[in-house]
Enzyme design. Structure first.
Site, PDB file in Angstrom:
ATOM      1  N   LYS A  37       0.845  -1.193   0.000  1.00  0.00           N
ATOM      2  CA  LYS A  37       0.000   0.000   0.000  1.00  0.00           C
ATOM      3  C   LYS A  37       0.880   1.243   0.000  1.00  0.00           C
ATOM      4  CE  LYS A  37      -1.886   2.880   2.679  1.00  0.00           C
ATOM      5  NZ  LYS A  37      -1.851   4.092   1.846  1.00  0.00           N
ATOM      6  N   GLY A  69       6.396   4.283   8.651  1.00  0.00           N
ATOM      7  CA  GLY A  69       5.586   5.495   8.764  1.00  0.00           C
ATOM      8  C   GLY A  69       5.721   6.090  10.148  1.00  0.00           C
ATOM      9  N   SER A  70       4.684   6.789  10.575  1.00  0.00           N
ATOM     10  CA  SER A  70       4.778   7.523  11.840  1.00  0.00           C
ATOM     11  C   SER A  70       4.627   6.581  13.035  1.00  0.00           C
ATOM     12  CB  SER A  70       3.695   8.586  11.879  1.00  0.00           C
ATOM     13  OG  SER A  70       2.439   7.962  11.794  1.00  0.00           O
ATOM     14  N   THR A  71       5.168   7.035  14.157  1.00  0.00           N
ATOM     15  CA  THR A  71       5.091   6.237  15.383  1.00  0.00           C
ATOM     16  C   THR A  71       3.635   6.076  15.819  1.00  0.00           C
ATOM     17  OG1 THR A  71       7.313   6.860  16.025  1.00  0.00           O
ATOM     18  CG2 THR A  71       5.846   6.165  17.804  1.00  0.00           C
ATOM     19  N   GLY A 102       2.121   3.387  13.756  1.00  0.00           N
ATOM     20  CA  GLY A 102       2.796   2.134  14.134  1.00  0.00           C
ATOM     21  C   GLY A 102       2.201   1.559  15.417  1.00  0.00           C
ATOM     22  N   GLU A 127       9.059   0.380  11.114  1.00  0.00           N
ATOM     23  CA  GLU A 127      10.131   1.365  10.886  1.00  0.00           C
ATOM     24  C   GLU A 127       9.474   2.726  11.073  1.00  0.00           C
ATOM     25  OE1 GLU A 127      13.246   0.670  10.093  1.00  0.00           O
ATOM     26  OE2 GLU A 127      13.170  -1.408   9.434  1.00  0.00           O
ATOM     27  N   CYS A 176      13.241  10.005   7.755  1.00  0.00           N
ATOM     28  CA  CYS A 176      13.030   9.495   9.116  1.00  0.00           C
ATOM     29  C   CYS A 176      14.287   9.612   9.961  1.00  0.00           C
ATOM     30  CB  CYS A 176      12.591   8.043   9.032  1.00  0.00           C
ATOM     31  SG  CYS A 176      13.649   7.074   7.953  1.00  0.00           S
ATOM     32  N   GLU A 222       9.434  15.093  16.144  1.00  0.00           N
ATOM     33  CA  GLU A 222       9.906  14.991  14.770  1.00  0.00           C
ATOM     34  C   GLU A 222       9.196  16.067  13.930  1.00  0.00           C
ATOM     35  OE1 GLU A 222       8.546  11.515  12.558  1.00  0.00           O
ATOM     36  OE2 GLU A 222      10.554  11.322  11.725  1.00  0.00           O
TER      37      GLU A 222
END
Ligand code: NAD
Length: 486
Positions: free
Chosen positions: A190, A242-244, A247, A264, A298, A395
């Site tokens: 995706k 992607g973003s935390t 995740g 990741e 990242c 971030e």
């Protein structure tokens, strides 16, 4: 020629835009399932936008839950045949994909730049060659899998769902697909909602390479498609970059379901400059660390730690160097800093930069003529930053660097590790022993010495703490796609 006339030369660059006429994009792209482009079960098409111009490039089909279900069924059916192929045959398909990426590299680079806003120089010299290199690398591993996992007997996991972000669209697709396929899995990818195009060109490449139907499916769409994929039964693994925050959501959704997971995630990486470093070289590394890909990286070196004794000198050199960055048309081959990927991302950067000013840090932004249309943010440097400021903690994912100082090596290590993230770090020193000592003490998945943002398919990449778990790249990148049988 007199000295005066030499000095009167104006060192301006002429515009050097890359041609786009060789790029033949369709007006509309369907989903890629079972080796063919198809309509979504419930018709939905969204434009993908060029962020440098705010203009639509093509209409993209967005997948719905029924398409996700179908892609999983097809991948499940294709997997045993794919895994049963002699390993070197699987490798041949990956070699073909790698070579086709190389053959179409000019087209892919222009497409990546149009869709994502990154400078052509980067998509041409970094994203596309590295994407090909990942397929080459894992093509070579396909018939040597057991040597990548301590000579154990291994088997593929089965069907994997892979979700990628918008900052390195084709490269992230390659990081995910190449090891998964080499190991005998089938995959559903995706892409991110703002950058689906190169993944769809990769689907064409899979067709050209005559990859067996169903081995790779590509389902564009937004977070809802990713969430549907994660929640669908029938997957053996999810690999997410992607973003935390997302995740965390995925990890919660998968808890107790026996689905393998690698994450990741984000970062707030420290780039540490010691007083004994070659400072001009370090300044180039700082610039590359934070302004490469507009800071949408990242592992960006977004926390710059400078030893107090060289603080003024480094800041003066850095500020002078920032003034020479060329910002603007991403298709121009001289551009250093391109467009911000989307209006949402620009807003996020602006919010955090405003917070930096409100909290008392001192902001300097390069003054430059930014194009009237599109999403832009001038390279920015914050000094007088305290470790508690939001710009030192969160971030930003933009061209913004926050500078902190330190006096001793111990303080540098403590400050670098003082983060919920642990993705990467840079160390600038001319003392090898010091670099190793510091690197060993850092809780970061990747540590660069006297360089930054240097990627290689043979090297493992991944994080600690809230930067995620699992490794991609090199032999370590095989492990998350294999089950150890004996
Ligand atoms: P994001 O988490 O918003 O989106 C990433 C992908 O997940 C997109 O394809 C998105 O559509 C999808 N998604 C969104 N919500 C979802 C959900 N609930 N369930 C499943 N999928 C969902 O991140 P982003 O803004 O696209 O990317 C930026 C982030 O990615 C940054 O935090 C960056 O640090 C991180 N990143 C990490 C690495 C790494 O290797 N560690 C590499 C690149 C980017």
């Amino acid at each position: 020629m007199t000295v005066e006339s030499r000095q009167s030369i104006v060192w301006e660059y002429a515009p050097a835009p890359e041609a786009t006429d060789h790029l033949r994009l369709a007006e509309r792209y369907g989903l890629f399932i079972d080796g063919a482009f198809c309509e979504p079960a419930e018709p939905r098409y969204e434009p993908t936008i060029n962020p440098a111009k705010e203009e639509p490039i093509a209409e993209i089909a967005w997948a719905g839950p029924r398409d996700v279900e179908r892609a999983i069924e097809v991948a499940r059916a294709a997997q045993p045949r794919w895994a049963a192929l002699p390993a070197r045959e699987r490798g041949k398909y990956l070699f073909r994909i790698a070579r086709l990426i190389q053959e179409r590299s000019r087209e892919l680079a222009v497409c990546e730049t149009l869709d994502g806003g990154k400078p052509l120089r980067e998509s041409r010299d970094v994203d596309i060659p590295l994407a090909a290199a990942h397929f080459f690398h894992y093509a070579g591993w396909a018939d040597k899998l057991r040597y990548g996992v301590n000579a154990r007997e291994v088997a593929p996991l089965g069907v994997v769902g892979q979700i990628v972000p918008w900052n390195f669209p084709l490269l992230m697709a390659a990081w995910k697909l190449a090891p998964a396929l080499a190991c005998g899995n089938t995959a559903i990818l995706k892409p991110a909602e703002t950058t689906p195009l190169t993944a769809l060109l990769l689907a064409e490449i899979c067709q050209e390479a005559e990859l067996p139907d169903g081995v790779v499916s590509i389902l564009p769409g937004d977070g809802a498609v990713g969430a549907a994929l994660v929640r669908s039964p029938g997957l053996d693994k999810i690999a997410f970059t992607g973003s935390t925050a997302v995740g965390r959501d995925i990890q919660t959704a998968l808890a107790g379901r026996g689905v393998e997971l690698t994450l990741e995630l984000g970062g707030k990486s420290a780039n540490i400059v010691f007083e004994d470093a070659a400072l001009d070289q370090a300044v180039e590394g700082i610039v590359n660390g934070i302004f490469f890909n507009q800071g949408h990286v990242c592992c960006a070196g977004s926390r710059l730690l400078i030893q107090e004794s060289v603080m003024d000198e480094v800041i003066a050199k850095l500020w002078a160097r920032m003034g020479r960055l060329r910002i603007g048309d991403p298709l121009d081959k001289n551009t250093d800093v391109g467009a911000i990927n989307s209006a949402e991302q620009l807003e996020r950067i602006e919010t955090l930069v405003a917070a930096g000013e409100e909290e008392g840090a001192v902001r300097r932004s390069v003054s430059c003529d930014l194009p009237e249309r599109g999403y832009w943010f001038a390279p920015t440097l914050f000094t007088d930053v305290s470790p508690a400021h939001r710009i030192a903690v969160e971030e930003i994912f933009g061209p913004v660097v926050s500078v902190l100082s330190f006096r001793t090596q111990a303080e540098a290590i403590e400050k670098a590790n003082n983060s919920k993230y642990g993705l990467a770090a840079g160390i600038w020193t001319d003392k090898g022993a010091k670099a190793f000592e510091v690197a060993n003490a850092l809780r970061a998945g990747v540590v660069w010495q006297n360089t930054y943002n240097h990627f290689d398919p043979t090297a493992a990449f991944g994080g600690y703490k809230e930067s995620g778990f699992g490794r991609e790249g090199g032999p370590a990148g095989l492990r998350p796609y294999l089950r150890v049988v004996r």
